[in-house]
Design an enzyme around this catalytic site. Structure first.
Site, mmCIF file in Angstrom:
data_model
loop_
_atom_site.group_PDB
_atom_site.id
_atom_site.type_symbol
_atom_site.label_atom_id
_atom_site.label_comp_id
_atom_site.label_asym_id
_atom_site.label_seq_id
_atom_site.Cartn_x
_atom_site.Cartn_y
_atom_site.Cartn_z
ATOM 1 N N ASP A 266 0.806 -1.223 0.000
ATOM 2 C CA ASP A 266 0.000 0.000 0.000
ATOM 3 C C ASP A 266 0.841 1.275 0.000
ATOM 4 O O ASP A 266 0.411 2.307 0.514
ATOM 5 C CB ASP A 266 -0.964 0.016 1.200
ATOM 6 C CG ASP A 266 -1.939 -1.142 1.188
ATOM 7 O OD1 ASP A 266 -2.279 -1.602 0.079
ATOM 8 O OD2 ASP A 266 -2.346 -1.598 2.266
ATOM 9 N N GLU A 267 2.030 1.215 -0.589
ATOM 10 C CA GLU A 267 2.889 2.395 -0.619
ATOM 11 C C GLU A 267 3.308 2.793 -2.033
ATOM 12 O O GLU A 267 4.193 3.617 -2.211
ATOM 13 C CB GLU A 267 4.140 2.158 0.239
ATOM 14 C CG GLU A 267 3.841 2.081 1.731
ATOM 15 C CD GLU A 267 5.092 2.115 2.576
ATOM 16 O OE1 GLU A 267 6.187 2.324 2.015
ATOM 17 O OE2 GLU A 267 4.973 1.940 3.810
#
Length: 283
Positions: A227-228
């Site tokens: 999720d980055e």
């Protein structure tokens, strides 16, 4: 008929870049339909997207020859695509199918110019949807023992189908670092929170515990760091203290679907350009 092309380019910024490109396009009697550019002062890099039509008989190789001189002179990284080519996508989904259904609808009504080459799932729930739409469906359950094999099958599917993009439409599996690296820039995920807040699992429950007044969704390119990845599109929805975690989940479905569809559309129309860990999105 005229052929529409989309040119993306990036290079260190200096005077004369736009003039050099547009002069060559004018020389081949191309007509510019849309032009966007951005100078990132922090990195000193210049980004540009041009959509243009070329006269009959001028193919991609001819356009590339015409642009070779300025591309070499300014040390540009460039890509040129023929927009008459309809992009192909592979959609991956688990049990929650709202984002998948929204993508299929937007393709059906013509807002999203794409062809779904396959639907892949670690559950069988979406098999009937795929059958109804006439799309090949691949049910590949994932375990610790089968994960590497399943990811190799995905790579092979992308290659054989000629897919331009893989879309994780609420596919609830963490991809390996190897797969993330191999498909970087051509795989998009929808995360059901307004990143960088509430990464990982059960973000709506995390948000409820913190008493937030806004929830959101984020579409981003997948990287090895969960999720980055570089963010493409985001949206928020106002919520209240009276709402349960299940209410937040329900409110988030529409947001997730809209955000993912916009991100896919912008990517396929070559409107997204990577700028380090960030993105340039020409809309």
């Amino acid at each position: 008929m005229d052929t529409t092309f989309i040119l993306n380019l990036t290079c260190p910024d200096r005077p004369g870049i736009v003039a050099a490109i547009t002069t060559e396009l004018a020389a081949i009697k191309a007509n510019i339909a849309e032009s966007n550019q951005f100078w990132d002062r922090q990195s000193g890099m210049f980004f540009m997207r041009i959509a243009f039509t070329a006269p009959p008989g001028l193919d991609r190789e001819g356009v590339e020859r015409a642009l070779r001189s300025p591309i070499e002179r300014f040390a540009m990284k460039s890509s040129l695509v023929n927009w008459t080519h309809r992009p192909r996508i592979v959609i991956m989904v688990s049990k929650f199918d709202h984002a998948l259904l929204h993508l299929l609808y937007q393709i059906r009504v013509g807002w999203l110019n794409a062809e779904v080459a396959a639907i892949v799932s670690n559950h069988a729930d979406s098999a009937r949807t795929a059958e109804w739409e006439g799309i090949p469906f691949h049910h590949w359950p994932v375990t610790a023992e089968t994960k590497a094999e399943q990811e190799e099958r995905l790579i092979e599917l992308v290659r054989e189908s000629g897919a331009d993009l893989v879309v994780l439409a609420r596919y609830m599996q963490v991809l390996s670092e190897t797969l993330s690296d191999r498909l970087f820039g051509s795989i998009i995920n929808i995360h059901h929170s307004f990143l960088p807040s509430f990464k990982g699992a059960r973000p709506y429950h995390q948000a409820h515990e913190r008493g937030v007044k806004l929830i959101g969704a984020t579409a981003h390119y997948v990287t090895a760091n969960l999720d980055e990845g570089p963010i493409i599109e985001q949206e928020t929805e106002r919520v209240t203290h009276a709402m349960s975690p299940e209410d937040l989940v329900a409110a988030g479905r529409d947001v997730e679907s809209r955000v993912l569809a916009r991100a896919v559309k912008n990517h396929l129309e070559r409107r997204v350009m990577l700028n380090g860990h960030r993105t340039i999105v020409f809309v």
